[in-house]
Design a protein around this motif. Structure first.
Motif, mmCIF file in Angstrom:
data_model
loop_
_atom_site.group_PDB
_atom_site.id
_atom_site.type_symbol
_atom_site.label_atom_id
_atom_site.label_comp_id
_atom_site.label_asym_id
_atom_site.label_seq_id
_atom_site.Cartn_x
_atom_site.Cartn_y
_atom_site.Cartn_z
ATOM 1 N N GLU A 1 1.253 -6.994 11.916
ATOM 2 C CA GLU A 1 1.497 -7.041 10.742
ATOM 3 C C GLU A 1 1.416 -5.783 10.437
ATOM 4 O O GLU A 1 2.483 -5.433 9.293
ATOM 5 C CB GLU A 1 0.747 -7.128 9.615
ATOM 6 N N THR A 2 1.072 -4.501 11.126
ATOM 7 C CA THR A 2 1.579 -3.059 11.296
ATOM 8 C C THR A 2 3.172 -3.089 11.738
ATOM 9 O O THR A 2 3.105 -1.785 11.733
ATOM 10 C CB THR A 2 0.513 -2.593 12.486
ATOM 11 N N GLY B 1 -5.518 6.759 10.642
ATOM 12 C CA GLY B 1 -3.707 6.252 10.128
ATOM 13 C C GLY B 1 -2.779 7.485 10.913
ATOM 14 O O GLY B 1 -1.790 7.607 11.094
ATOM 15 N N GLY C 1 -9.467 5.801 -0.305
ATOM 16 C CA GLY C 1 -10.365 5.220 0.640
ATOM 17 C C GLY C 1 -11.707 5.338 0.415
ATOM 18 O O GLY C 1 -11.724 6.153 -0.533
ATOM 19 N N SER D 1 -9.451 5.527 7.825
ATOM 20 C CA SER D 1 -8.771 5.562 7.761
ATOM 21 C C SER D 1 -8.040 6.529 7.992
ATOM 22 O O SER D 1 -6.737 6.183 7.670
ATOM 23 C CB SER D 1 -9.217 5.053 5.870
ATOM 24 N N GLU E 1 -3.307 -9.439 11.857
ATOM 25 C CA GLU E 1 -3.216 -7.507 11.999
ATOM 26 C C GLU E 1 -2.326 -6.472 12.615
ATOM 27 O O GLU E 1 -1.552 -6.150 12.216
ATOM 28 C CB GLU E 1 -4.735 -7.338 11.719
ATOM 29 N N THR F 1 -14.319 -3.504 10.192
ATOM 30 C CA THR F 1 -13.871 -3.244 8.601
ATOM 31 C C THR F 1 -12.510 -2.566 9.435
ATOM 32 O O THR F 1 -11.686 -1.984 8.011
ATOM 33 C CB THR F 1 -14.354 -2.070 8.484
ATOM 34 N N ILE F 2 -11.946 -2.408 10.434
ATOM 35 C CA ILE F 2 -11.259 -0.730 10.594
ATOM 36 C C ILE F 2 -10.184 -1.413 10.223
ATOM 37 O O ILE F 2 -9.660 -2.929 10.198
ATOM 38 C CB ILE F 2 -11.129 -0.757 12.309
ATOM 39 N N THR F 3 -8.802 -1.036 9.752
ATOM 40 C CA THR F 3 -7.452 -1.095 8.983
ATOM 41 C C THR F 3 -6.570 -1.756 10.670
ATOM 42 O O THR F 3 -6.531 -1.304 11.021
ATOM 43 C CB THR F 3 -6.165 -0.474 8.255
ATOM 44 N N GLY F 4 -5.472 -2.528 10.640
ATOM 45 C CA GLY F 4 -4.537 -2.656 11.611
ATOM 46 C C GLY F 4 -4.135 -1.551 12.716
ATOM 47 O O GLY F 4 -4.009 -1.413 13.410
ATOM 48 N N THR F 5 -3.770 -1.184 11.194
ATOM 49 C CA THR F 5 -2.950 0.392 11.647
ATOM 50 C C THR F 5 -3.983 0.958 13.087
ATOM 51 O O THR F 5 -3.610 1.764 13.734
ATOM 52 C CB THR F 5 -2.627 1.346 10.904
ATOM 53 N N ASP F 6 -4.988 1.209 12.382
ATOM 54 C CA ASP F 6 -5.862 2.267 12.386
ATOM 55 C C ASP F 6 -6.687 1.470 14.233
ATOM 56 O O ASP F 6 -6.811 2.312 15.313
ATOM 57 C CB ASP F 6 -7.378 2.614 11.923
#
Lengths: 236, 432
Positions: free
Chosen positions: A41-42, A5, B356, A2, A38, A129-134
């Motif tokens: 969405e960013t 970001g 987090g 995370s 995703e 599991t990574i977020t869209g931003t990452d």
């Protein structure tokens, strides 16, 4: 992860209005749809999905046809897996004009899967599991030619090099330098590239070049291979 | 062989033996038999003592040899099974050793000879008329067929007892002997028919026919065998898959039920999902036998760190990412370090969980064991923590120092807290 970001501004690619063309390779349609959503969405328009594929043959067709900058590649695919896609698109990876770069995106974080695709030539490895931003950041970094390491991947690399601590034939090529180890260790501890730079009093670019060096050493185990690699990239 | 296998069911009351197999079908007994297991099987089926049945057989045998023919017919037609009385023979208690098969005892040999003689007598009585000369060839053929059949019988039994797979020369020899006997018998008949002078050509012709049939049927046979083994392999795989699926489905369904019940509590849902994910990963990606028994006491550093992380994750619903590099067995000091690390994880989950995932990194390099626990919460100042709160001071720093290690607590560059625990291992364990 995370933390990556925090690097959003670091790459700066999106700010320049550059568009990275991406092909999604994954056998789960739901997942492809999810990634599309995703990325959208960013709120960053910098990533454009130009193609999708569900197996090895489709992937090669789509990649050849669209020539994207980055391929988000699943490790487990029908028809031979991500490694097979990498093997069969080696020429496109080595293309000096418009290289296709691969970022492995998998639900599996088993060592053999990770190391396998990295050796195959992928420029990075992130888990699902990574977020869209990452993920967008990782795509940009890979398209710039840098390597993206997740903490787990760094752990595997450290492990792999630690277990072969017996002096190799070609020491300067096969082993990580002290600095590279240090960088990897910090990545494994969950630090972002920017934080590592701050901690070690070096620039982010230097961190990235260390990471790229690690990746290179992971793919090439001897001078022979390095020569071939350099030739493929018109470096010699 | 004209005597039909008797259908003796329903005429007799069931045996009082409570261990009787539920399906009352006539089997020859594989256990404690003298010859073919016929008498024992029959006794088991009829609920009579074995000796009675044997006496009846002997009596019939003495009468005019009928007993032998009857016995042979039973042997030939009745399948081998667990129908015998008293099959909890002491010799087979372990379930491994069975029957005097490898070294036939005298009784068995004697019984076999007696049977042969009896059959010969019967045969000679019935076929005394015109075909006297054919008795011995027919007997030979019969013996050969019996040998081959018994071979099939044995391999079936071996399969049935899951003792097969043992390749041996004996089965092949037996089969060959059977074929040879049949061949000699057939040749004998041919010779007796007075066509001795044609023997050579007859043999040649038969050989040609046999070879022809083999050539025609060979490919089919090979394919059938291949199909069979392939089918068996597929079945084993399917079984394995079913086993994994059964386990996975069970636990996934269980988790899904719990999630439905706790749908309004996102923290609990996240906790359940994480726990399920961890279990699935353990099944899918860990090497055989690893990560399955979470209740076991960990024996190495990496295991201990993973276990603590899993437990803290479950208790606090904060994801904890563990990266472990290298490994070594635990000792007393390392145990203390693991306790301290656990305490640090709990703190990170409690106070820094909003930022987090908590990141845990454990490394064993040479003699140094290093654990770092990092969160991205607001961070906290050790000096600002009240004196009476002993969590950090005692459980982490104090514990490490008492055991000869060091603990550092500082704030991470981008916010959050890092706890670093370092411990030196005694030199003697270097090799591990």
């Amino acid at each position: 992860m995370s933390s990556e970001g925090a690097q959003q501004d670091e790459t700066g690619a999106a700010a320049e209005g550059r568009t990275v063309r991406v092909v999604l390779v994954d056998d789960h349609r739901m997942f492809r749809t999810g990634v599309q959503a995703e990325i959208g969405e960013t709120g960053r328009t910098g990533v454009e999905v130009v193609g999708e594929a569900a197996d090895v043959d489709q992937a090669l067709t789509v990649i050849t046809a669209t020539r994207p900058e980055v391929v988000l590649l699943d490790v487990h695919l029908p028809g031979g897996g991500g490694v097979e896609v990498l093997r069969r698109s080696a020429a496109m990876m080595a293309d000096a004009e418009r290289p296709v770069r691969f970022l492995a995106l998998s639900v599996s974080d088993a060592a053999e899967d990770v190391i396998g695709v990295i050796r195959g030539g992928a420029r990075g490895y992130v888990t699902k599991t990574i977020t869209g931003t990452d993920l967008v950041n990782a795509v940009f970094r890979v398209s710039d030619g840098d390597a993206v390491f997740s903490p787990r991947l760094a752990g595997f690399v450290l492990d792999a090099f630690a277990s072969t601590d017996a002096p190799p034939v070609d020491e300067d090529l096969d082993r990580l330098t002290q600095r590279e180890r240090e960088v990897l260790r910090l990545i494994a501890r969950g630090y972002a590239y920017k934080e590592i730079a701050k901690q070690l009093f070096i620039s982010v670019k230097t961190v990235e070049s260390h990471v790229s060096a690690v990746l290179r050493k992971l793919q090439l185990s001897n001078r022979h291979e390095l020569t071939r690699w350099a030739a493929a990239r018109r470096l010699v | 062989m004209t005597t039909a296998p008797p259908r003796a069911e329903s005429h007799y009351a069931p045996a009082p033996d409570p261990d009787e197999p539920p399906v009352r079908k006539l089997y020859r007994s594989a256990d404690g038999r003298l010859l073919g297991g016929v008498a024992r099987g029959l006794a088991g089926h009829l609920g009579l003592p074995v000796s009675w049945v044997r006496i009846v057989f002997v009596a019939l045998f003495l009468a005019d040899g009928m007993g032998a023919l009857l016995y042979a017919a039973f042997w030939f037609f009745v399948p081998l099974g667990v129908g015998g009385v008293d099959h909890r023979h002491p010799a087979t208690a372990g379930g491994k050793r069975l029957l005097p098969r490898h070294k036939p005892d005298k009784g068995q040999v004697f019984a076999l000879i007696a049977l042969l003689i009896g059959t010969a007598i019967v045969a000679s009585r019935f076929q005394l008329g015109q075909a006297k000369g054919y008795v011995w060839p027919v007997l030979l053929i019969g013996a050969g067929v019996a040998l081959v059949w018994r071979q099939a019988d044995n391999s079936r039994r071996a399969q049935w007892l899951e003792l097969g797979r043992r390749k041996g020369v004996l089965p092949v020899l037996r089969g060959a002997a059977g074929v040879l006997l049949v061949g000699i018998g057939v040749t004998g008949i041919v010779v007796l028919q007075g066509s001795v002078r044609h023997l050579g050509s007859v043999l040649q012709a038969s050989l040609a026919v046999v070879v022809g049939i083999a050539l025609l049927a060979g490919p089919y046979l090979v394919r059938i065998t291949q199909d069979l083994s392939e089918e068996r392999l597929m079945r084993i795989r399917a079984q394995e898959r079913a086993e994994v699926a059964a386990h996975v489905h069970d636990s996934v369904l269980h988790t899904l039920t719990l999630i439905q019940r706790n749908a309004e509590d996102p923290r609990e849902v996240a906790r359940l999902a994480r726990a399920q994910e961890r279990e699935l990963r353990a099944w899918l990606y860990k090497p055989e036998g690893r990560g399955k028994e979470e209740d076991e006491e960990p024996a190495t550093v990496a295991e201990a760190v993973r276990k603590s992380a899993a437990e803290v994750e479950d208790d606090h619903g904060v994801p904890i990412e563990v990266v472990a590099v290298g490994d070594c067995p635990l000792d007393e000091a390392l145990d203390a370090q693991m306790q301290a690390a656990r305490e640090a994880m709990v703190n990170a989950a409690k106070y820094g969980g909003e930022g987090g995932a908590v990141q845990v990194f454990a490394e064993v390099e040479g003699l140094t064991v290093f654990v770092s626990v990092r969160d991205r919460g607001p961070g906290f100042d050790l000096d600002a923590v009240p004196e009476d709160r002993m969590g950090v001071r005692e459980s982490i720093i104090g514990r490490m120092e008492r055991n000869g290690g060091t603990a550092r607590l500082r704030s991470a560059p981008e916010g959050g807290t890092v706890v670093e625990l370092e411990m030196e291992r005694p030199a003697k364990e270097r090799e591990t």
